[in-house]
Scaffold this active site. Sequence first.
Site, PDB file in Angstrom:
ATOM      1  N   LYS A 134      14.506  19.463 -26.240  1.00 47.95           N
ATOM      2  CA  LYS A 134      15.920  19.859 -26.349  1.00 47.95           C
ATOM      3  C   LYS A 134      16.033  21.332 -26.744  1.00 47.95           C
ATOM      4  O   LYS A 134      16.871  22.067 -26.198  1.00 47.95           O
ATOM      5  CB  LYS A 134      16.624  18.996 -27.399  1.00 47.95           C
ATOM      6  CG  LYS A 134      18.058  19.434 -27.680  1.00 47.95           C
ATOM      7  CD  LYS A 134      18.761  18.538 -28.681  1.00 47.95           C
ATOM      8  CE  LYS A 134      20.173  19.050 -28.945  1.00 47.95           C
ATOM      9  NZ  LYS A 134      20.946  18.149 -29.826  1.00 47.95           N
ATOM     10  N   HIS A 283       0.870  -5.548  13.169  1.00 47.46           N
ATOM     11  CA  HIS A 283       2.300  -5.562  12.851  1.00 47.46           C
ATOM     12  C   HIS A 283       2.627  -6.508  11.698  1.00 47.46           C
ATOM     13  O   HIS A 283       3.525  -7.343  11.772  1.00 47.46           O
ATOM     14  CB  HIS A 283       3.122  -5.926  14.083  1.00 47.46           C
ATOM     15  CG  HIS A 283       2.730  -5.171  15.306  1.00 47.46           C
ATOM     16  ND1 HIS A 283       2.646  -3.796  15.327  1.00 47.46           N
ATOM     17  CD2 HIS A 283       2.359  -5.585  16.541  1.00 47.46           C
ATOM     18  CE1 HIS A 283       2.256  -3.394  16.522  1.00 47.46           C
ATOM     19  NE2 HIS A 283       2.069  -4.447  17.276  1.00 47.46           N
TER      20      HIS A 283
END
Length: 524
Positions: A134, A283
């Site tokens: 911060k 697939h």
Amino acid sequence: MLNVLVSVSDKSGLEEFLAELQDLDDLEIIATSSTCKFLAEKGFSPKKVEDLTQFPEILDGRVKTLHPKVFAGILAKDTSAHMSCLKDIGVPGIDLVICNLYPFEKKLSEKAADDEMIENIDIGGVTLIRAAAKNHSRVAIICEPSQYSEVLESVKQNKGKFSFEMRRQLARFAFARTAEYDRQIANYFAQSAEKNGDGKKEEQLPPALTLSLAQFQALRYGENPHQAAVWCFDKRLSGQPSGFPPFEQLQGKELSSNNITDTYCLVRILRDAGAPSVCIIKHNNPCGVARGATLEEAYDKAYMTDPLAAFGGIFGFTGKVTEALAKRATEGFIEIIAAPEFDEGALKVLAGKKNVRVLKLRPWVLAPGGRDHWHARDLEDFGWILEKDVEPPVTGEQFQTVVGTAVDKKTMKDVDFAWNVVKHLTSNAIFVAKDGCSLGFGIGQTSRIASVRLALEQAGEKAKGAVLASDAFFPATDNIDAAAKAGISVIVQPGGSIKDKEVIEACEKAGITMLFTGQRCFKH
């Protein structure tokens, strides 16, 4: 003078980093007790945090940095009012915080007991990191040893100073780190089973589940060329014994989106099929899968299921690929060959097929057992669906024989094999197998009878005496009639249809043994 606050559980690289930093500027080091002892043994002269706070570490170290004097030194802005306040209370302004967190994620991967998991939830460390991030306008925060080298390079370039750009970059990393840490903890609690009144464990659906996806690499495109794609991983996977990705690519072209999803489907089937097994994927579905006494036998069975469909497939093995197997697998065109091990001869053969992607699977990938993860499905405007298996997987010994004679041990192996394959096929799914060999697949049809006919047609005469597995119940007796005509001897299915009685009667009339699993495995 650089004032440094140090509180780390991972001390790797710390000594070297501070030594190089000390060459650039004088250091005043303040450290928590274990870190202070470590640094003193390495020749530094650190002060203890309690010397600053005049308050001892208490509660077995649960409280050591949570004190106004510590956070005043970190959070004070570079203003005359704030600096005057620090002077009045006798607290130095902290310029650099080095803090990493208790190893909660490591303990999670080790499946530590709940009490140990709780003790590895860091409180003070997260607070230190967030406070320093911060106030990055004045304070630098380092929260991982991997950052040391980059920070040192930047400090050297800036004549011993932490540039604003570097502090901002460190703050961004710090907030991402604490967010990920909290996510892991929140998900641990969300996925923890709680005991009900009977003392049994009961799965709790989470009120919220946070995903944190990190990009691993960019892909050429997605499922189709007009779709952009990147390959990401949920950071919980970083706790796996060998990390991410779950394989090492030894050679071949760049992996595509379809390659990755096909390999995922391959591994899931091999894991359940058991060793020695071989699977060939096209697939997302198998066109051949088999178990054998040897890997070579399993390969023959899997390949001969459908040699035409195997062209351009993804070939997977549960054991070491030999030179002979590599030669046979690459006689036609294949996209990928994946296995936990390759001998030198196999690698030489594969090196002659430069475009073939060779994937060495991590040891844990094929280990049996369920993965305790939530499955998240993005439905766009319709939100997300979260799913998790809450029932243990069923095996052949648990199946109920509802009609026909008891299944012998040899046939039961095929029953178990067929069930472990059909649950990975796209629904409606039918699988025909015999002697550990796939004979026919019925995949992705909109009616079950259509899938039955496809599987039986592919199996042909080999269907006589074979096992037929269905991922969901039979809604009508036409499926049984087709199976009887083809010579199927055993059917395994979940049961649970309002037509069960008629289906059982049809099996009895046809002389087919039917087993109910009691668990559906329908897969869209």
